[in-house]
Design an enzyme around this catalytic site. Sequence first.
Site, PDB file in Angstrom:
ATOM      1  N   SER A   1       0.839  -1.188   0.000  1.00 37.77           N
ATOM      2  CA  SER A   1       0.000   0.000   0.000  1.00 37.77           C
ATOM      3  C   SER A   1       0.885   1.254   0.000  1.00 37.77           C
ATOM      4  O   SER A   1       1.747   1.397  -0.873  1.00 37.77           O
ATOM      5  CB  SER A   1      -0.966  -0.056   1.188  1.00 37.77           C
ATOM      6  OG  SER A   1      -1.984   0.884   1.058  1.00 37.77           O
TER       7      SER A   1
ATOM      8  N   ASP B   1      -8.514  -4.490  -6.277  1.00 38.94           N
ATOM      9  CA  ASP B   1      -8.071  -3.739  -5.098  1.00 38.94           C
ATOM     10  C   ASP B   1      -8.866  -2.442  -4.971  1.00 38.94           C
ATOM     11  O   ASP B   1      -8.851  -1.612  -5.875  1.00 38.94           O
ATOM     12  CB  ASP B   1      -6.579  -3.425  -5.218  1.00 38.94           C
ATOM     13  CG  ASP B   1      -5.959  -2.989  -3.900  1.00 38.94           C
ATOM     14  OD1 ASP B   1      -6.595  -2.197  -3.174  1.00 38.94           O
ATOM     15  OD2 ASP B   1      -4.846  -3.440  -3.593  1.00 38.94           O
TER      16      ASP B   1
ATOM     17  N   HIS C   1      -7.329  -5.906  -0.785  1.00 39.27           N
ATOM     18  CA  HIS C   1      -6.216  -4.971  -0.805  1.00 39.27           C
ATOM     19  C   HIS C   1      -4.913  -5.750  -0.728  1.00 39.27           C
ATOM     20  O   HIS C   1      -4.552  -6.287   0.324  1.00 39.27           O
ATOM     21  CB  HIS C   1      -6.350  -4.016   0.387  1.00 39.27           C
ATOM     22  CG  HIS C   1      -5.376  -2.880   0.385  1.00 39.27           C
ATOM     23  ND1 HIS C   1      -5.030  -2.177  -0.751  1.00 39.27           N
ATOM     24  CD2 HIS C   1      -4.674  -2.301   1.398  1.00 39.27           C
ATOM     25  CE1 HIS C   1      -4.176  -1.221  -0.433  1.00 39.27           C
ATOM     26  NE2 HIS C   1      -3.934  -1.282   0.860  1.00 39.27           N
TER      27      HIS C   1
END
Length: 515
Positions: free
Chosen positions: A228, A454, A484
């Site tokens: 991320s 995602d 994610h």
Amino acid sequence: MPIPSRLRAAALTAGAVLLASSLAGCADDPPAHGDPTAQKLDWKACPAPSPAEGGGPAPSPLPDGGAWQCATMRAPLDWDHPRGDTIGLALIRARSSGPADRRIGSLVFNFGGPGGSGVTTLPAFGADYEQLRTRYDLVSFDPRGVGRSAPVRCENDRQLDAYFQQDATPDDAAERTALLDSTKRFNAACEKNSGRMLPNVATTDAARDMDLMRQVLGDDRLHYFGISYGTELGGVYAHLFPTKVGRAVFDAVVDPAQTEEEGSLGQARGFQLALGQFARNCVSTTEDCPLGDSAQDVEDRIVRLLKDLDARPLPGIPPRELTQTAATGGIAQSLYSKDFWQYLTEGLEQAYDGDGSILMALSDAMNGRGENGEYSNATAANISINCADDKPRYDTADVERLLPRFRAASPVFGDYLAWGLLGCTDWPVAGAADHPDVSAPGAPPILVIGNTGDPATPYEGAAKMAKALGRGVGVELTYKGQGHGAYDSGNRCVRDAVHGYLLEGETPAAGTVCT
């Protein structure tokens, strides 16, 4: 900026808190003396996480019975004055489980946010990385301003309860004024309580910390696993130190070319896409989906629920009520992983029956609120880092101009994310740039993994990152999945590619697709 605005918490950290169900600033830190790279880390048994890290027990033993070890690394408060005052950065590690002659070095993790505590997240997910531990010491850290690393402090727990209860999607002038005033109060509290840290929490500062960490750990190159926001941090590191990059994996990739506006709009589309996948799963795999007769019916009922909550909140976790804002955050939290879909189904069923407690628990996990009512500093750190990084500053006129695009992208999350662009209003520190520079000519191949489903870092960001890193540097791999990130999905193809690269140095072919 993987979670702009009200979606500010670190998703992986929040997930760990959900499933598992004294703040030390830098003011008293002594000045540095000599070369910071010459320090020796004093590794000891890990304490229980601090309130700023989210609290809870000390990390459990490793699968083989070994202990997690923690240490504090001294880093310059201001990298422009590297021999001035210092701050302490909290580190955690698990020593390599394999033969010493097979050890490659340290593998440093950043799990995202920004604002997530790596010291709490790595042991929470440590079993997932056991194969990587055969050749690496697994290492993570609380970045500056986060958790135990000179944490940024803004509002107190009582004030944060009110902050997260407020109407974050105003419908009239009075509600707009109230939201803007709340944002300004929060940001003024950050300046009052942590003004010394705010100019020194940018991603470029954290990247320099990682290069110091590399040297203090005794590694010639930084081997890295970024997830991320951790992909943005890794890209900035590669730009600043291209010849020091070792084997690096970027998973759930931030688009480095986007502005904050573009990032929030992409998230609106991404979360709406994930919500559609959740709805289709419910009606296709359940004999009688309790949330609607069709996928569109499921989504329409959610829109009606949020509209009703705007006028009439439901009982939540006493004494708090489930507001429209809290429900939206709870829904978003549950879309980070298919493992959370069951909680979303139960929470929506419950809300339709007049009880908002499950959706509020999901919202609390998103916001870093523990069952004892204490908040981690994830929100304060996230806002501080994003506002230090992002140059644009938006006002209500900007948001009103953008609202039609956001609503077209998502009837559920559009308003929520558009109004979140006000987050840096009256921030005391100027933002650094429109977007980060991740160009890294001269760096070795970096494995860049995008997930087509995602919600928080939409799939297109992986190709943008691979291109921005430069020819021969970014190597893109696609995972056709949901949630994610890709590695922690457990997909065998993704794991084999990552293990082959990190453990054996075998770079997969660019364009590899895993299903």
